[in-house]
Design a protein around this motif. Sequence first.
Motif, PDB file in Angstrom:
ATOM      1  N   LYS A 281       0.805  -1.226   0.000  1.00  0.00           N
ATOM      2  CA  LYS A 281       0.000   0.000   0.000  1.00  0.00           C
ATOM      3  C   LYS A 281       0.839   1.279   0.000  1.00  0.00           C
ATOM      4  O   LYS A 281       1.855   1.357   0.672  1.00  0.00           O
ATOM      5  CB  LYS A 281      -0.918   0.006   1.232  1.00  0.00           C
ATOM      6  CG  LYS A 281      -1.945  -1.111   1.191  1.00  0.00           C
ATOM      7  CD  LYS A 281      -2.915  -1.072   2.353  1.00  0.00           C
ATOM      8  CE  LYS A 281      -2.293  -1.355   3.674  1.00  0.00           C
ATOM      9  NZ  LYS A 281      -3.268  -1.612   4.744  1.00  0.00           N
TER      10      LYS A 281
ATOM     11  N   SER B  95      -8.297   3.749   7.158  1.00  0.00           N
ATOM     12  CA  SER B  95      -8.638   3.563   5.741  1.00  0.00           C
ATOM     13  C   SER B  95      -8.145   2.191   5.264  1.00  0.00           C
ATOM     14  O   SER B  95      -8.743   1.584   4.375  1.00  0.00           O
ATOM     15  CB  SER B  95      -8.185   4.732   4.875  1.00  0.00           C
ATOM     16  OG  SER B  95      -6.863   4.621   4.505  1.00  0.00           O
ATOM     17  N   GLY B  96      -7.081   1.686   5.880  1.00  0.00           N
ATOM     18  CA  GLY B  96      -6.618   0.333   5.545  1.00  0.00           C
ATOM     19  C   GLY B  96      -7.615  -0.733   5.996  1.00  0.00           C
ATOM     20  O   GLY B  96      -7.777  -1.767   5.341  1.00  0.00           O
TER      21      GLY B  96
ATOM     22  N   ASN C 298      -5.663   9.213  -3.161  1.00  0.00           N
ATOM     23  CA  ASN C 298      -5.043  10.518  -2.921  1.00  0.00           C
ATOM     24  C   ASN C 298      -4.566  10.576  -1.476  1.00  0.00           C
ATOM     25  O   ASN C 298      -5.006   9.769  -0.642  1.00  0.00           O
ATOM     26  CB  ASN C 298      -6.041  11.641  -3.226  1.00  0.00           C
ATOM     27  CG  ASN C 298      -7.227  11.586  -2.287  1.00  0.00           C
ATOM     28  OD1 ASN C 298      -7.137  12.047  -1.150  1.00  0.00           O
ATOM     29  ND2 ASN C 298      -8.337  10.998  -2.710  1.00  0.00           N
TER      30      ASN C 298
HETATM   31  N1  LIG Z   1      -0.401   9.299   0.371  1.00  0.00           N
HETATM   32  C1  LIG Z   1      -1.371   8.444   0.039  1.00  0.00           C
HETATM   33  N2  LIG Z   1      -2.009   8.544  -1.139  1.00  0.00           N
HETATM   34  C2  LIG Z   1      -2.993   7.695  -1.481  1.00  0.00           C
HETATM   35  N3  LIG Z   1      -3.426   6.686  -0.694  1.00  0.00           N
HETATM   36  C3  LIG Z   1      -2.823   6.536   0.485  1.00  0.00           C
HETATM   37  C4  LIG Z   1      -1.787   7.394   0.927  1.00  0.00           C
HETATM   38  N4  LIG Z   1      -1.385   6.988   2.152  1.00  0.00           N
HETATM   39  C5  LIG Z   1      -2.160   5.922   2.473  1.00  0.00           C
HETATM   40  N5  LIG Z   1      -3.018   5.649   1.471  1.00  0.00           N
HETATM   41  C6  LIG Z   1      -3.975   4.551   1.416  1.00  0.00           C
HETATM   42  O1  LIG Z   1      -4.698   4.482   2.641  1.00  0.00           O
HETATM   43  C7  LIG Z   1      -4.696   3.167   3.150  1.00  0.00           C
HETATM   44  C8  LIG Z   1      -3.947   3.192   4.483  1.00  0.00           C
HETATM   45  O2  LIG Z   1      -3.805   1.928   4.984  1.00  0.00           O
HETATM   46  P1  LIG Z   1      -2.923   1.638   6.290  1.00  0.00           P
HETATM   47  O3  LIG Z   1      -1.559   2.191   6.090  1.00  0.00           O
HETATM   48  O4  LIG Z   1      -3.062   0.215   6.607  1.00  0.00           O
HETATM   49  O5  LIG Z   1      -3.608   2.558   7.391  1.00  0.00           O
HETATM   50  P2  LIG Z   1      -4.535   2.239   8.616  1.00  0.00           P
HETATM   51  O6  LIG Z   1      -3.975   1.062   9.307  1.00  0.00           O
HETATM   52  O7  LIG Z   1      -4.407   3.459   9.449  1.00  0.00           O
HETATM   53  O8  LIG Z   1      -5.890   2.011   8.111  1.00  0.00           O
HETATM   54  C9  LIG Z   1      -4.080   2.309   2.081  1.00  0.00           C
HETATM   55  O9  LIG Z   1      -5.070   1.810   1.221  1.00  0.00           O
HETATM   56  C10 LIG Z   1      -3.182   3.271   1.323  1.00  0.00           C
HETATM   57  O10 LIG Z   1      -2.988   2.906  -0.020  1.00  0.00           O
END
Ligand SMILES: Nc1ncnc2c1ncn2[C@@H]1O[C@H](COP(=O)(O)OP(=O)(O)O)[C@@H](O)[C@H]1O
Length: 497
Positions: free
Chosen positions: A410, A438-439, A430
């Motif tokens: 990710k 969001s993950g 984005n």
């Molecule tokens: N800079 C970014 N641009 C686009 N998508 C992002 C960005 N940073 C995180 N994401 C997306 O948001 C999600 C975050 O997941 P994760 O790192 O597991 O966070 P959490 O555990 O807080 O939910 C992933 O799908 C990732 O692709």
Amino acid sequence: MKVVTPKEMAVMDRHAVAAGTPSIELMERAGHACAEVIKVDLDEKAQIIILCGPGNNGGDGLVIGRSLIEDGYTVHLFLTADREKLSEDSQISLKRLEDKNIPIRTLQDDADLEDLSLIMKRATHVVDAIFGTGLVDKEIPASYNRIFDLVNDFDREKIAIDIPSGLRGDIGLTIGNGIFADKTIVIQNYKTGCLLNDGPDYTGDTILIDIGIDENSIPNEKYYTQESDLKFPQKRKKNTHKYDYGSVVVIAGSKGMSGAGILSIEGALKSGGGLVTCYVPQDIYIPVVARAPAEALIKTYDCNITSDDIKHDRKKVILIGPGIGRAKNYSFILEHLLEGSLPVVIDADGIHHLAVVVDSLKESKTPVVITPHFAEFSKLIDVPREDILKDPIGYGQKFAMEYQVVVVLKGYRTMIFGTNGEIWFNSTGNPGMATGGSGDVLAGMIAGIAGQNVNLFEAARAGVFYHGKAGDYYAEHFGQSTLTAHSIIESLKYVLK
Ligand SMILES: Nc1ncnc2c1ncn2[C@@H]1O[C@H](COP(=O)(O)OP(=O)(O)O)[C@@H](O)[C@H]1O
Ligand SMILES: NC(=O)C1=CN([C@@H]2O[C@H](COP(=O)(O)OP(=O)(O)OC[C@H]3O[C@@H](n4cnc5c(N)ncnc54)[C@H](OP(=O)(O)O)[C@@H]3O)[C@@H](O)[C@H]2O)[C@@H](O)CC1
Ligand SMILES: [K+]
């Protein structure tokens, strides 16, 4: 659409030449196509500076200059290297300019740079055709870094040709400094460096141009996901019921992280999952029941749960990991799930626990997808994050093939690695989505889609794409600052139909 490394692009170029298109013709096509894109934004007051380097990227700049001047625009052309050092095709392009008495200056000393900076004061556009895919990983002379700084200080439109100068086309990291473009006109195919690491910050908006090179002339398996590539959503048959749309099991949450499972449940339900059962530890049962969507079933489990305990002939997929924490040992559960026959999605701290029993992946006969961010992947494969950033494609591909597991790595442009070596770069999402939870939504979506008789690899591609598309929908309407995991869930209905 394929994504290529600079080396692969060079091979495609050679194949095009071998198939009968002279390289100077490719340069003409590239330069004219770039000029057409640039012209869209120009008016009669436009003054365009074009900075041309020694290689074929510079040659593209010379063709752009000729095309714009022929159309009556005011253009200031600069060479950043001595004429004798230009590539063969650039020499030809230079001669074509000179035959038309078009003036071109060479940036040789401080006085020339001073001249450039004066012209910049009245210019409306700077075109960066200094280095493209031929940039090699060696120190760039200081004279170039000064040009890059001047361009970066220019506060009007900066347009890079193919790839911003200073940025490595393979891994998206700069050698020293590099040019931050507002817009990059990418020739024929996205280069991996446009999508990895700092690449997207340097390229700005990207516009692809087609110069007729056949991307299938090389055996490359890296793709840029388009919605039309996806095998989801599928049309629903009329004679169906909720069990046909995936009964998803979510094992999630721990004390202090009771919300994670709820976000995954909602991700699964809102991407079409028919029935979701969430297993949570006894100590968070009440808060989870109180906040979970009414559509979900909430059950409790202890740490000895096995896939047989939760197995039911109508269950289709298991998601484990969101919010489970590190306090309890989940290796035992993971081993059992991997021995079972239901597809498994492993996310978040599930990946932390997987590290202890990682070899069970090799024994496992059931499809598995893991969804790490870079830090989680670094711990799982025991390689420093900085090393992975220098070769994310290599590390992701190796792990997916060796352990026969779909890897969703990710980031801004999330990569999905298939077990057969295929790689898909996601095209949506984005930075507003860099927000807690969001993950969890994404993991729920992948499980929810997989439950609808979609194989895990396809579910991963579709889940990542629509997760990003929902985030983009929200950002387009309300901006990135207020985007939360719930915004993604709520926006899904507008993008997934
Ligand atoms: N800079 C970014 N641009 C686009 N998508 C992002 C960005 N940073 C995180 N994401 C997306 O948001 C999600 C975050 O997941 P994760 O790192 O597991 O966070 P959490 O555990 O807080 O939910 C992933 O799908 C990732 O692709
Ligand atoms: N048929 C085709 O191929 C087509 C190609 N096309 C276009 O060509 C571009 C690729 O062209 P390219 O291969 O000539 O490389 P390019 O990016 O111009 O740079 C090479 C020059 O930079 C120099 N240089 C390198 N590293 C350096 C460093 N660290 N520090 C300092 N100098 C460095 C290097 O010098 P050298 O190291 O060899 O001394 C050489 O002079 C591609 O992006 C696209 O725009 C299109 O026209 C379509 C058809
Ligand atoms: K460039």
